[in-house]
Scaffold this motif. Structure first.
Motif, PDB file in Angstrom:
ATOM      1  N   HIS A 143      26.398  19.442  28.019  1.00  0.00           N
ATOM      2  CA  HIS A 143      24.994  18.958  28.131  1.00  0.00           C
ATOM      3  C   HIS A 143      24.616  18.365  29.503  1.00  0.00           C
ATOM      4  O   HIS A 143      23.787  18.441  30.330  1.00  0.00           O
ATOM      5  CB  HIS A 143      24.320  18.090  27.233  1.00  0.00           C
ATOM      6  N   HIS A 144      25.863  17.494  30.115  1.00  0.00           N
ATOM      7  CA  HIS A 144      25.454  16.625  31.254  1.00  0.00           C
ATOM      8  C   HIS A 144      26.435  17.403  32.358  1.00  0.00           C
ATOM      9  O   HIS A 144      26.894  16.587  33.127  1.00  0.00           O
ATOM     10  CB  HIS A 144      25.940  15.370  30.867  1.00  0.00           C
ATOM     11  N   ARG A 182      31.773  15.302  21.618  1.00  0.00           N
ATOM     12  CA  ARG A 182      32.075  14.843  23.124  1.00  0.00           C
ATOM     13  C   ARG A 182      31.911  16.207  24.096  1.00  0.00           C
ATOM     14  O   ARG A 182      31.488  16.012  25.082  1.00  0.00           O
ATOM     15  CB  ARG A 182      33.527  14.392  23.309  1.00  0.00           C
ATOM     16  N   LEU A 183      32.473  17.263  23.375  1.00  0.00           N
ATOM     17  CA  LEU A 183      32.378  18.284  24.168  1.00  0.00           C
ATOM     18  C   LEU A 183      30.914  18.916  24.406  1.00  0.00           C
ATOM     19  O   LEU A 183      30.528  19.279  25.522  1.00  0.00           O
ATOM     20  CB  LEU A 183      33.206  19.767  23.507  1.00  0.00           C
ATOM     21  N   MET A 224      24.478  26.533  15.665  1.00  0.00           N
ATOM     22  CA  MET A 224      25.826  26.539  16.320  1.00  0.00           C
ATOM     23  C   MET A 224      25.955  27.866  17.465  1.00  0.00           C
ATOM     24  O   MET A 224      26.528  27.370  18.530  1.00  0.00           O
ATOM     25  CB  MET A 224      26.815  26.285  15.485  1.00  0.00           C
ATOM     26  N   LYS A 225      25.937  28.912  16.694  1.00  0.00           N
ATOM     27  CA  LYS A 225      25.947  29.966  17.673  1.00  0.00           C
ATOM     28  C   LYS A 225      25.161  30.270  18.692  1.00  0.00           C
ATOM     29  O   LYS A 225      25.790  30.764  19.824  1.00  0.00           O
ATOM     30  CB  LYS A 225      25.871  31.313  16.605  1.00  0.00           C
ATOM     31  N   THR A 226      23.987  30.056  18.700  1.00  0.00           N
ATOM     32  CA  THR A 226      22.928  29.947  19.645  1.00  0.00           C
ATOM     33  C   THR A 226      23.663  28.891  21.104  1.00  0.00           C
ATOM     34  O   THR A 226      23.543  29.274  21.913  1.00  0.00           O
ATOM     35  CB  THR A 226      21.511  29.306  19.270  1.00  0.00           C
ATOM     36  N   PHE A 227      23.847  27.982  20.390  1.00  0.00           N
ATOM     37  CA  PHE A 227      24.600  26.695  21.405  1.00  0.00           C
ATOM     38  C   PHE A 227      25.591  27.283  22.197  1.00  0.00           C
ATOM     39  O   PHE A 227      25.874  27.107  23.438  1.00  0.00           O
ATOM     40  CB  PHE A 227      24.747  25.429  20.720  1.00  0.00           C
ATOM     41  N   ALA A 236      33.937  20.833  34.343  1.00  0.00           N
ATOM     42  CA  ALA A 236      35.182  20.790  34.953  1.00  0.00           C
ATOM     43  C   ALA A 236      36.095  19.647  34.275  1.00  0.00           C
ATOM     44  O   ALA A 236      37.398  20.214  34.111  1.00  0.00           O
ATOM     45  CB  ALA A 236      34.907  20.066  36.427  1.00  0.00           C
ATOM     46  N   TRP A 237      35.502  18.743  33.541  1.00  0.00           N
ATOM     47  CA  TRP A 237      36.255  17.967  32.675  1.00  0.00           C
ATOM     48  C   TRP A 237      36.899  18.640  31.630  1.00  0.00           C
ATOM     49  O   TRP A 237      38.145  18.365  31.147  1.00  0.00           O
ATOM     50  CB  TRP A 237      35.653  16.497  32.277  1.00  0.00           C
ATOM     51  N   ILE A 238      36.123  19.519  31.117  1.00  0.00           N
ATOM     52  CA  ILE A 238      36.361  20.221  29.781  1.00  0.00           C
ATOM     53  C   ILE A 238      37.540  20.865  30.099  1.00  0.00           C
ATOM     54  O   ILE A 238      38.594  21.370  29.454  1.00  0.00           O
ATOM     55  CB  ILE A 238      35.402  21.054  29.171  1.00  0.00           C
ATOM     56  N   LEU A 239      37.587  21.978  31.089  1.00  0.00           N
ATOM     57  CA  LEU A 239      38.549  22.617  31.581  1.00  0.00           C
ATOM     58  C   LEU A 239      39.742  22.196  31.841  1.00  0.00           C
ATOM     59  O   LEU A 239      40.735  22.576  31.930  1.00  0.00           O
ATOM     60  CB  LEU A 239      37.960  23.572  32.743  1.00  0.00           C
ATOM     61  N   GLU A 240      39.831  20.827  32.385  1.00  0.00           N
ATOM     62  CA  GLU A 240      40.846  20.202  32.810  1.00  0.00           C
ATOM     63  C   GLU A 240      41.669  19.827  31.752  1.00  0.00           C
ATOM     64  O   GLU A 240      43.050  19.943  31.734  1.00  0.00           O
ATOM     65  CB  GLU A 240      40.606  18.727  33.286  1.00  0.00           C
TER      66      GLU A 240
END
Length: 235
Positions: free
Chosen positions: A147-148, A141-142, A222-225, A152-156
């Motif tokens: 990607h989209h 989900r993260l 993973m690290k690159t992302f 702001a949703w993640i920070l919330e």
């Protein structure tokens, strides 16, 4: 058999009319009604059991209603409505992973954002700390929300937890232990830790070192992302 059925239904009706927690009786009553083709009556019984304010709050009542609705082909919107009540009562319930998935595939942005909150709330509880499915869902989900452009949703969800989740979930001790017990768990948690804290965080660094031989390619990707997509890069 008809006589026995009538006797049983009358007995169950007499029991459940009194306020209380009648889980074993409700399950038997509903099973009796369903096996006799009286699905509408079974649903009525379950709704009364779940929503009658004279009964004490009971998460099981909503779980039984959800399971009945699901096996009888109820629409996602109705399932979400029922699980939302269960979520408000017991955010650590085993059905919350299913709730999160239902919310995520909804067309409503509010539901999609709530799907993230549900996962974070679930992982606040110690019983879910080593659950691979929960960490896999959160990592997915993260990644999707980065990607989209839903940062702001993640920070919330992350900001109220950034002072205590690192010591609760993301220590070097836990990283070594998780990697030793379940490599997949270590990888999924490392992905989450990296996206939330950045690639220099303790947990990701320990997993990266532990898996530099066996999982070299996966960890490099993973690290690159996470170098480009982590909460430290959010304005």
């Amino acid at each position: 058999m008809g006589s026995y059925y009538r006797q049983a239904t009358v007995a169950f009706q007499d029991i459940v009319q009194f306020p209380g927690v009648w889980d074993p009786f409700i399950l038997s009553y509903v099973d009796l009604l369903e096996s006799s083709g009286e699905k509408e009556e079974a649903e009525k019984v379950l709704k009364e059991y779940a929503y009658n304010t004279k009964n004490p709050p009971n998460p099981n009542a909503h779980m039984y209603l959800y399971e009945f609705m699901k096996r009888n082909g109820a629409a996602d919107e109705l399932l979400i409505k029922e699980l939302r009540v269960l979520y408000s009562m017991t955010p650590s319930h085993k059905l919350m992973l299913k709730f999160s998935r239902l919310l995520d595939r909804s067309d409503s942005e509010d539901n999609q954002k709530l799907s993230l909150h549900v996962l974070f709330d679930l992982l606040d509880f110690s019983g879910w700390k080593k659950n691979v499915k929960a960490w896999s869902c959160l990592a997915k989900r993260l990644k999707h929300f980065f990607h989209h452009d839903r940062r702001a949703w993640i920070l919330e969800s992350w900001q109220p937890r950034q002072s205590w989740w690192p010591s609760y979930h993301f220590t070097s001790f836990l990283a070594k232990n998780d990697w030793r017990e379940c490599v997949k768990l270590g990888l999924k948690k490392a992905m989450v830790a990296g996206m939330l804290q950045g690639p220099g965080c303790v947990y990701f660094t320990c997993i990266y070192r532990s898996g530099r031989n066996d999982k070299k390619t996966a960890l490099r990707h993973m690290k690159t992302f996470i170098k480009k997509n982590n909460c430290g890069n959010i304005p």
